[in-house]
Write an enzyme that holds these catalytic residues in place. Sequence first.
Site, PDB file in Angstrom:
ATOM      1  N   SER A 144       0.873  -1.187   0.000  1.00  0.00           N
ATOM      2  CA  SER A 144       0.000   0.000   0.000  1.00  0.00           C
ATOM      3  C   SER A 144       0.901   1.225   0.000  1.00  0.00           C
ATOM      4  CB  SER A 144      -0.852  -0.017   1.274  1.00  0.00           C
ATOM      5  OG  SER A 144      -1.457   1.231   1.490  1.00  0.00           O
ATOM      6  N   TYR A 157      -1.930  -1.145  10.737  1.00  0.00           N
ATOM      7  CA  TYR A 157      -2.102  -1.381   9.303  1.00  0.00           C
ATOM      8  C   TYR A 157      -0.897  -0.835   8.525  1.00  0.00           C
ATOM      9  CZ  TYR A 157      -3.844  -1.383   4.568  1.00  0.00           C
ATOM     10  OH  TYR A 157      -3.952  -1.606   3.214  1.00  0.00           O
TER      11      TYR A 157
END
Length: 288
Positions: A144, A157
């Site tokens: 990401s 995360y």
Amino acid sequence: MNGNGISRPAVVVIGASRGIGKAIAEVAAREGATVVLVARSPEALAAAAADLGNTARSVFTLALDLMAEGAARRLEAFLSENDLVCDVLVNSAGYGLRGGAAVMPLDEQLGIVDLNIRALTELTLRFLPGMVARGRGGVINLGSVASFTPGPFMALYYASKGFVRSFSEALHEEVHRTGVTVTCVAPGPVSTEFLERSGANRAALFKVLPKLDSEYVAECAWRGFKKRRRLVIPGLSSKLAIALTALVPSAVLLPLIARLQRRSKDPCPCGSGKAYIACCAVRRRSAQ
Ligand SMILES: NC(=O)c1ccc[n+]([C@@H]2O[C@H](COP(=O)([O-])OP(=O)(O)OC[C@H]3O[C@@H](n4cnc5c(N)ncnc54)[C@H](OP(=O)(O)O)[C@@H]3O)[C@@H](O)[C@H]2O)c1
């Protein structure tokens, strides 16, 4: 095994029932690959397989919780029972949680480590030796743009994606001369259920950032993998976000991300049980 005693190469997609994983399975299927779709929900997997229709040479589904003990071994057994070898592994299952690390449930936070890090690592390490021995195939790991910076109020995360990128880029360097490719894909926000489930779409940061289509991300991921890229960053907006994180000093960037990911109605990170706006936010304002 087929008549020649050779197992069929398959593209194994973890997290294939929806979102980016499903879109990557569709791209591979259009190229005529045998695909194995893996996720927890059997119903969603059956629907995803039906969507692939006749595009794939063969579609297999396996309902499996990757966080369960022995899940990777069950996948290996499933492949050998069906005379398949994992030629390409796509690790797309992953989740995030937006909120203060000090107040969110411990088990849900540790689940991010179990799925985004431990399961991805175990699958990669189980299938990589076979790929290297055959001198072909590889791994697509979903990272990401979050892998490029710490992310207060989505701390675990962002940290998990930092691991995914570091691990994948290092493996790429280790194995690419053997004919095997490890590609990390690092998109910005993508319009999938992930944003709602993680609570990210309620934060200002995700309201302002443009959203990519999962189909577009899948095309970039597959094309980049075929070109044997180490890192694929889909879309200009993701590239700009990464450039910004490199340019802005942490002392400025981290408070900015915190501000854009925290909601004033969130439980205060001090654990008082009050909303942030009625607790430490007031104390900070009165101290200024
Ligand atoms: N969407 C974004 O904005 C975005 C941006 C950058 C990176 N990413 C990353 O891209 C990846 C895919 O995200 P997405 O947006 O496609 O998410 P998504 O729409 O929520 O899909 C997640 C997939 O993973 C499966 N899954 C979840 N937990 C699992 C488990 N314990 N065992 C097996 N399968 C499991 C889900 O199916 P079941 O629930 O049926 O198991 C589903 O198929 C993730 O790693 C995410 O971190 C997403």
